[in-house]
Scaffold this motif. Structure first.
Motif, mmCIF file in Angstrom:
data_model
loop_
_atom_site.group_PDB
_atom_site.id
_atom_site.type_symbol
_atom_site.label_atom_id
_atom_site.label_comp_id
_atom_site.label_asym_id
_atom_site.label_seq_id
_atom_site.Cartn_x
_atom_site.Cartn_y
_atom_site.Cartn_z
ATOM 1 N N MET A 1 0.834 -1.205 0.000
ATOM 2 C CA MET A 1 0.000 0.000 0.000
ATOM 3 C C MET A 1 0.872 1.260 0.000
ATOM 4 N N THR A 2 0.421 2.267 -0.677
ATOM 5 C CA THR A 2 1.187 3.513 -0.820
ATOM 6 C C THR A 2 0.693 4.563 0.172
ATOM 7 N N GLU A 3 1.429 5.686 0.183
ATOM 8 C CA GLU A 3 1.033 6.804 1.038
ATOM 9 C C GLU A 3 -0.333 7.350 0.634
ATOM 10 N N SER A 4 -0.626 7.308 -0.662
ATOM 11 C CA SER A 4 -1.942 7.782 -1.111
ATOM 12 C C SER A 4 -3.057 6.879 -0.583
ATOM 13 N N ASP A 5 -2.768 5.565 -0.429
ATOM 14 C CA ASP A 5 -3.752 4.658 0.167
ATOM 15 C C ASP A 5 -4.017 5.040 1.616
ATOM 16 N N ALA A 6 -2.943 5.361 2.344
ATOM 17 C CA ALA A 6 -3.086 5.775 3.744
ATOM 18 C C ALA A 6 -3.916 7.046 3.844
ATOM 19 N N ALA A 7 -3.616 8.029 2.977
ATOM 20 C CA ALA A 7 -4.357 9.296 2.996
ATOM 21 C C ALA A 7 -5.824 9.062 2.663
ATOM 22 N N GLN A 9 -7.570 6.263 3.159
ATOM 23 C CA GLN A 9 -8.206 5.599 4.305
ATOM 24 C C GLN A 9 -8.516 6.600 5.412
ATOM 25 N N ARG A 10 -7.531 7.483 5.707
ATOM 26 C CA ARG A 10 -7.740 8.498 6.749
ATOM 27 C C ARG A 10 -8.917 9.400 6.393
ATOM 28 N N ALA A 11 -8.913 9.911 5.145
ATOM 29 C CA ALA A 11 -9.969 10.838 4.720
ATOM 30 C C ALA A 11 -11.338 10.167 4.774
ATOM 31 N N ASP A 12 -11.420 8.921 4.341
ATOM 32 C CA ASP A 12 -12.696 8.207 4.329
ATOM 33 C C ASP A 12 -13.207 7.989 5.755
ATOM 34 N N PHE A 13 -12.313 7.579 6.648
ATOM 35 C CA PHE A 13 -12.728 7.327 8.030
ATOM 36 C C PHE A 13 -13.168 8.625 8.707
ATOM 37 N N LEU A 14 -12.398 9.709 8.501
ATOM 38 C CA LEU A 14 -12.743 10.982 9.139
ATOM 39 C C LEU A 14 -14.041 11.555 8.584
ATOM 40 N N GLU A 15 -14.299 11.318 7.310
ATOM 41 C CA GLU A 15 -15.574 11.779 6.728
ATOM 42 C C GLU A 15 -16.745 11.034 7.343
ATOM 43 N N ILE A 36 -8.524 11.947 16.934
ATOM 44 C CA ILE A 36 -8.389 10.800 16.021
ATOM 45 C C ILE A 36 -7.591 11.196 14.783
ATOM 46 N N ALA A 37 -7.841 12.390 14.243
ATOM 47 C CA ALA A 37 -7.095 12.845 13.066
ATOM 48 C C ALA A 37 -5.605 12.936 13.368
ATOM 49 N N GLU A 38 -5.286 13.461 14.554
ATOM 50 C CA GLU A 38 -3.877 13.572 14.955
ATOM 51 C C GLU A 38 -3.245 12.193 15.128
ATOM 52 N N GLU A 39 -4.026 11.264 15.667
ATOM 53 C CA GLU A 39 -3.527 9.910 15.895
ATOM 54 C C GLU A 39 -3.226 9.183 14.586
ATOM 55 N N LEU A 40 -4.030 9.446 13.545
ATOM 56 C CA LEU A 40 -3.854 8.760 12.260
ATOM 57 C C LEU A 40 -2.831 9.451 11.363
ATOM 58 N N GLU A 41 -2.490 10.693 11.679
ATOM 59 C CA GLU A 41 -1.588 11.461 10.825
ATOM 60 C C GLU A 41 -0.185 10.853 10.821
ATOM 61 N N GLY A 42 0.398 10.727 9.648
ATOM 62 C CA GLY A 42 1.775 10.269 9.527
ATOM 63 C C GLY A 42 1.981 8.770 9.557
ATOM 64 N N LEU A 43 0.911 7.996 9.738
ATOM 65 C CA LEU A 43 1.033 6.541 9.757
ATOM 66 C C LEU A 43 1.024 5.990 8.338
ATOM 67 N N VAL A 48 -2.402 2.561 9.485
ATOM 68 C CA VAL A 48 -3.678 3.282 9.489
ATOM 69 C C VAL A 48 -4.839 2.295 9.480
ATOM 70 N N SER A 49 -4.740 1.295 8.627
ATOM 71 C CA SER A 49 -5.794 0.290 8.511
ATOM 72 C C SER A 49 -6.008 -0.436 9.840
ATOM 73 N N GLU A 50 -4.904 -0.797 10.502
ATOM 74 C CA GLU A 50 -4.995 -1.503 11.788
ATOM 75 C C GLU A 50 -5.586 -0.595 12.864
ATOM 76 N N ARG A 51 -5.146 0.675 12.879
ATOM 77 C CA ARG A 51 -5.647 1.597 13.914
ATOM 78 C C ARG A 51 -7.131 1.884 13.716
#
Length: 199
Positions: A1-7, A9-15, A36-43, A48-51
Motif C-alpha cells: 500500500m502507498t502513502e496515497s492509500d493511507a491518505a 483511508q484516513r480521509a474516508d474514516f474521518l468523513e 483521532i485525526a492527529e492519531e492517524l496522521e503520519g502513519l 492506518v488500517s490496523e488503527r
C-alpha cells in the motif's frame, strides 16, 4: 500500500466520523475528531488500517460520546470549551473577514483575519490560504499595473498626456482595490464558511 492509500483511508474514516458525530455537542465532537485525526496522521497505510480497525465503527464512537455527555460534570465541561473552538465563533470570524472591511475599511478586515487565524475549526492550510491569498493577488495586480504603466509611458514618450484620462497603471491599482474589496475577500469568507460544514 502507498502513502496515497493511507491518505485515502484516513480521509474516508474521518468523513464517516464527521457524519456520525453530527448530533454530538460541537465542542466534544471537535475534540474527538481532532484527537483521532492527529492519531492517524503520519502513519503508513498498513498501520492506518490496523488503527482504524481498533477504533471501530464511527457510529459506535458517536454513541459512546453521547453516553459520556450524560455523566455528571461532562455538560459543565462542555460549556468550558474555549471560544475559538466554537462553531459560532468560526462563523462570526468568517463573516467579519468577508464584510468587516466594508464597515471599517482595512481595520475590519484585519480584525477578521486575526479571528480566522485564532479559530480552531479550520486547518492550518485553510487559514494560510484565506489570509495570504488577498495579499498575493493584490501584489500581483499591482506589479502588473506598474509594468503596464511603464510600457505605456515609454510608448507615449514625447506625446502630450491628457490629465483627464487616468494612466493604465493607475487604473490597475484601482482595479486591484475593487477586486479585493468587492469580490475576492467576501468570496474567501464564503469559502471559509463552506469549509466549516460537518465540523
Amino acid at each position: 500500500m502507498t502513502e496515497s492509500d493511507a491518505a485515502s483511508q484516513r480521509a474516508d474514516f474521518l468523513e464517516r466520523l464527521d457524519v456520525a458525530l453530527r448530533h454530538v455537542p460541537h465542542g466534544l465532537a471537535t475534540e474527538i475528531r481532532s484527537g483521532i485525526a492527529e492519531e492517524l496522521e503520519g502513519l503508513d497505510a498498513a498501520t492506518v488500517s490496523e488503527r482504524i480497525r481498533q477504533l471501530g465503527d464511527p457510529d459506535l464512537i458517536a454513541r459512546e460520546a453521547q453516553s459520556e455527555i450524560r455523566r455528571p460534570g461532562v455538560i459543565a465541561a462542555e460549556r468550558k470549551v474555549p471560544l475559538s473552538h466554537r462553531r459560532g465563533y468560526a462563523i462570526a470570524a468568517a463573516l467579519v473577514f468577508a464584510f468587516g472591511g466594508f464597515v471599517v475599511p482595512v481595520v475590519g478586515w484585519i480584525v477578521g483575519a486575526v479571528m480566522v487565524a485564532d479559530g480552531k475549526l479550520w486547518r492550518r492550510w485553510e487559514k494560510i490560504v484565506a489570509i495570504v491569498l488577498p495579499f498575493a493577488v493584490g501584489i500581483l495586480i499591482t506589479v502588473v499595473s506598474w509594468i503596464v504603466a511603464l510600457i505605456s509611458s515609454r510608448e507615449s514618450e514625447g506625446q502630450e498626456h491628457n490629465p483627464l484620462v487616468p494612466s493604465p497603471g493607475g487604473l490597475g491599482l484601482w482595479h486591484a482595490g475593487i477586486l479585493l474589496a468587492l469580490i475576492l475577500i467576501p468570496a474567501i469568507g464564503g469559502w471559509l464558511l463552506w469549509r466549516l460544514r460537518r465540523r
